[in-house]
Design an enzyme around this catalytic site. Sequence first.
Site, short mmCIF file in Angstrom:
data_model
loop_
_atom_site.label_atom_id
_atom_site.label_comp_id
_atom_site.label_asym_id
_atom_site.label_seq_id
_atom_site.Cartn_x
_atom_site.Cartn_y
_atom_site.Cartn_z
N ARG A 251 33.27 33.78 37.31
CA ARG A 251 33.93 33.79 36.16
C ARG A 251 35.43 33.00 36.90
NH1 ARG A 251 37.63 39.13 37.28
NH2 ARG A 251 38.89 37.82 39.80
N GLY B 172 47.39 45.22 36.12
CA GLY B 172 49.36 46.29 36.25
C GLY B 172 50.81 45.86 35.23
N ASP C 163 32.71 40.81 31.97
CA ASP C 163 31.72 41.88 32.20
C ASP C 163 31.12 42.59 30.35
OD1 ASP C 163 32.58 42.23 33.90
OD2 ASP C 163 32.71 44.18 33.92
N GLY D 196 41.10 42.07 28.23
CA GLY D 196 40.22 42.85 27.96
C GLY D 196 40.50 44.58 27.57
N ASP D 197 40.05 45.33 27.58
CA ASP D 197 40.29 46.45 26.93
C ASP D 197 41.92 47.24 28.00
OD1 ASP D 197 39.24 46.26 30.03
OD2 ASP D 197 38.01 48.94 29.45
N GLY D 198 41.88 47.22 28.87
CA GLY D 198 43.34 47.49 29.36
C GLY D 198 44.69 46.72 28.16
#
Length: 499
Positions: free
Chosen positions: A379, A165, A220, A189-191
């Site tokens: 992780r 966020g 992931d 990552g993607d976000g």
Amino acid sequence: MESNGISESKIVTGDYGYVLQDVPHLKDYIPDLPTYSNPLQDNPAYSVVKQYFVHVDDSVPQKIVVHKDSPRGIHFRRAGPRQKIYFEPDEVRACIVTCGGLCPGLNTVIREIVYSLYHMYGVTRVLGIDGGYRGFYARNTIPLTPKVVNDIHKRGGTILGTSRGGHDTSKIVHSIQDRGINQVYIIGGDGTQKGASVIFEEIRRRGLKVVVAGIPKTIDNDIPVIDKSFGFDTAVEEAQRAINAAHVEAESIENGIGLVKLMGRYSGFIAMYATLASRDVDCCLIPESPFYLEGKGGLFEYIEKQLKENGHMVIVLAEGAGQELLSASMQSMNHQDASGNKLLQDVGLWISQSIKDHFSRQKKMTINLKYIDPTYMIRAVPSNASDNVYCTLLAQSVVHGAMAGYTGFTSGLVNGRQTYIPFYRITEKQHQVVITDRMWARLLSSTNQPSFISQKEGSEDGEENNISGEMKNEEPATPCWGDENCADVVTENGGASSV
Ligand SMILES: Nc1ncnc2c1ncn2[C@@H]1O[C@H](COP(=O)(O)OP(=O)(O)O)[C@@H](O)[C@H]1O
Ligand SMILES: O=P(O)(O)OC[C@H]1O[C@](O)(COP(=O)(O)O)[C@@H](O)[C@@H]1O
Ligand SMILES: [Mg+2]
């Protein structure tokens, strides 16, 4: 070759169907930028290397398996040092930020960006942004020197901290401007890459000489185009410890079942590779392969058969598997985290209870189930040796790209070569296991588990089995580990939704 000149989709075409999906460059929107000689040419370490600089036209094909008549297809710009750079070392003020969930290797990437800037380019002003995107405007910065980062690759996590966020593009770009930063390295990552893309757009809109460069991070392995993400190997290796423990527990007791839950919100790569590596796993359940519990061909029937034949079994479960079954049996909760990612219910606990209930109530059979949830342990560890090398190459590549004036790109490994990939290719889709390809078949033949798809459903009615049109393709859009075990698909919320 022709270019359409639009930097967010800068396409260059050539003969025989050659397509370069190029990345933006500072000179696309700032005319007459001066260039400088690359100081690497005087670096004694590199003086022995013939043709150390990458040729301006070097590119890497996305697809390496071709037929005689195939067009040359999509290419990405090859990463590496350029003869001419667009920053004087003294002029550079770089910053590094880490966002999203943890992943082994984050500290190695941070360390190697700092080392590359200092030792290859003589850049001495590098700042760490504390605590993810919101750290740009809400927290202090951390000065990063080779001395500060010297040992950090031996630690898990990120010395900079991270968060979900809190992405406010305008505040972030103001902060970049206020601090005089002109190279922004964004690891996430993607976000995070979606966030990096909008930061780049705003910087370009303001006409700033500021490079925005991404380094893809995902435990992931759900980022498309790239061969695999850093930290993934380490995660698969670390998962072996939990699977071994589950196997020892299951073997030691009558009708023992060891159940291990691994990460994988929408993509089951960790579970699939950990299963293939282990050979002790009898069943692997992933989000891409819907399964059912009751009846012929279902999970309960398979467990009963395994227990009768072997006396024990091991199940590996990705956290995103079977979520539709949980939602159906429990009151659906549509909760999201601060980044807009769907918060999953604990499928491991739910399936453990369902198995216990089934065998005690319906079968009157005593089973001993041990549930192991090592998700965060996997992780939070430091990266292994091969991931450390991978992180080093990624970090060096991203620094070479930034110094050469490229911007709005993510550094990534494509067919074993370091490349610069435009943000839109990284953020448009999500990388998932293809259950109709050979790698999943290899897994099924290794575990002997049911496929949970009848022949008829598999061949005629893929949609009902959550197999998207793209996943059904014989040839996946993106090659990885032998071309056949992955696809890039748009998930229900496109991965992480907007914040
Ligand atoms: N669509 C988006 N636009 C802008 N920022 C985003 C977007 N999605 C996520 N972010 C920001 O990227 C950061 C990391 O996102 P998150 O989804 O938590 O992790 P990851 O990058 O690992 O997927 C967060 O600070 C989040 O606010
Ligand atoms: O509890 P957290 O920190 O939100 O992380 C949990 C999630 O992070 C993940 O590791 C993925 O995170 P990213 O999207 O940040 O790569 C998922 O596998 C898992 O669902
Ligand atoms: Mg994500």
